[in-house]
Design a protein around this motif. Structure first.
Motif, short mmCIF file in Angstrom:
data_model
loop_
_atom_site.label_atom_id
_atom_site.label_comp_id
_atom_site.label_asym_id
_atom_site.label_seq_id
_atom_site.Cartn_x
_atom_site.Cartn_y
_atom_site.Cartn_z
N ASP A 168 0.85 -1.19 0.00
CA ASP A 168 0.00 0.00 0.00
C ASP A 168 0.89 1.24 0.00
O ASP A 168 1.90 1.27 0.73
N PRO A 169 0.56 2.26 -0.78
CA PRO A 169 1.46 3.42 -0.89
C PRO A 169 1.86 4.03 0.44
O PRO A 169 3.05 4.30 0.67
N GLY A 170 0.90 4.25 1.35
CA GLY A 170 1.22 4.87 2.62
C GLY A 170 2.13 4.01 3.48
O GLY A 170 3.13 4.48 4.03
N LEU A 171 1.78 2.72 3.62
CA LEU A 171 2.58 1.82 4.44
C LEU A 171 3.94 1.58 3.81
O LEU A 171 4.96 1.48 4.52
N LYS A 172 3.99 1.48 2.50
CA LYS A 172 5.27 1.28 1.82
C LYS A 172 6.24 2.41 2.13
O LYS A 172 7.41 2.18 2.46
N GLN A 173 5.75 3.65 2.07
CA GLN A 173 6.61 4.80 2.35
C GLN A 173 7.00 4.84 3.82
O GLN A 173 8.14 5.16 4.17
N ALA A 174 6.06 4.50 4.70
CA ALA A 174 6.35 4.49 6.14
C ALA A 174 7.44 3.49 6.48
O ALA A 174 8.33 3.75 7.30
N LEU A 175 7.41 2.32 5.83
CA LEU A 175 8.43 1.29 6.08
C LEU A 175 9.79 1.72 5.54
O LEU A 175 10.83 1.41 6.13
N ILE A 176 9.79 2.45 4.43
CA ILE A 176 11.05 2.97 3.89
C ILE A 176 11.68 3.94 4.89
O ILE A 176 12.89 3.89 5.16
N GLU A 177 10.85 4.82 5.45
CA GLU A 177 11.36 5.78 6.43
C GLU A 177 11.81 5.08 7.71
O GLU A 177 12.82 5.46 8.31
N LEU A 178 11.06 4.06 8.12
CA LEU A 178 11.45 3.30 9.31
C LEU A 178 12.80 2.63 9.10
O LEU A 178 13.67 2.65 9.98
N GLU A 179 13.00 2.04 7.94
CA GLU A 179 14.23 1.32 7.65
C GLU A 179 15.44 2.25 7.69
O GLU A 179 16.55 1.83 8.02
N PHE A 180 15.22 3.52 7.38
CA PHE A 180 16.32 4.49 7.40
C PHE A 180 16.85 4.69 8.82
O PHE A 180 18.05 4.87 9.02
N PHE A 181 15.95 4.65 9.82
CA PHE A 181 16.34 4.91 11.20
C PHE A 181 16.57 3.63 12.01
O PHE A 181 17.16 3.68 13.08
N ALA A 182 16.09 2.49 11.51
CA ALA A 182 16.21 1.24 12.26
C ALA A 182 17.49 0.50 11.88
O ALA A 182 18.00 0.63 10.77
N THR A 183 18.02 -0.28 12.83
CA THR A 183 19.18 -1.11 12.53
C THR A 183 18.76 -2.47 11.99
O THR A 183 19.57 -3.19 11.43
#
Length: 203
Positions: A168-183
């Motif tokens: 889903d567009p919203g969740l896909k973008q949210a996971l991309i942003e999460l991955e940037f800050f998560a180890t």
């Protein structure tokens, strides 16, 4: 799955006689306000059905068990009070796991929940930054639980449930942003939303 807790005792007694109720620690916790109102002392037992079985053997008139209705049927006990749980939405969830690489995805028109785990460094505002994308992309997060890894506070794992599918567009973008800050980020699965969850969300 909705969980209903019932106060049960031997048929020869009544609610007014009950002084102690035995059950699993979690069941007692879910019924603590109801027990307090009735003036009944909680006693921890290793499981709910076991408490009912033990009571059916001792036949004590001033004791009760807190367990599902089926336990009363199995052990010949009488339900003195139904729905002892303090919260109307008292539920539990069961997960089906598989090692198979191919899993049939839910139909496109079925509302879904996605579960995942991630790790963040133990630095200021790391969780705030990691989760910011869910708010800005309009993704509803229904569960967030933290787990200290290996008993130390150097890093923390988080378990999350969110509404939607990873594509889903919203969740896909949210996971991309999460991955940037998560180890670390690992999606555990996507599955149909239970009708109970849907009905609760409409209240």
């Amino acid at each position: 799955m909705p969980i209903e807790m019932n106060l049960m005792a031997v048929p020869e007694t009544s609610l007014e006689n009950i002084k102690v109720a035995a059950s699993h620690a979690m069941a007692l916790l879910q019924c603590r306000n109801s027990l307090r109102e009735l003036g009944i002392t909680a006693e921890v037992f290793h499981d709910t059905a076991g408490a009912a079985r033990a009571l059916s053997q001792t036949r004590e008139l001033d004791r009760a068990a807190i367990a599902p209705e089926v336990a009363a049927e199995l052990y010949g006990l009488k339900i003195l009070k139904k729905n002892m749980e303090d919260a109307r939405h008292n539920t539990t969830r069961f997960l089906v796991l598989t090692t198979e690489g191919r899993v049939v995805a839910p139909a496109p028109d079925v509302p879904c929940v996605t579960s995942f785990v991630f790790r963040v460094k133990n630095v200021a505002a790391s969780l705030y930054k990691a989760l910011g994308g869910f708010a800005t992309n309009g993704v509803n997060m229904t569960k967030l639980e933290s787990y200290i890894e290996n008993g130390v506070f150097a890093s923390t794992f988080f378990y999350c449930d969110v509404e939607g599918r990873p594509n889903d567009p919203g969740l896909k973008q949210a996971l991309i942003e999460l991955e940037f800050f998560a180890t670390k980020l690992e999606i555990l699965g996507t599955y149909p939303m239970d009708p109970f969850r849907l009905s609760e969300g409409q209240r």
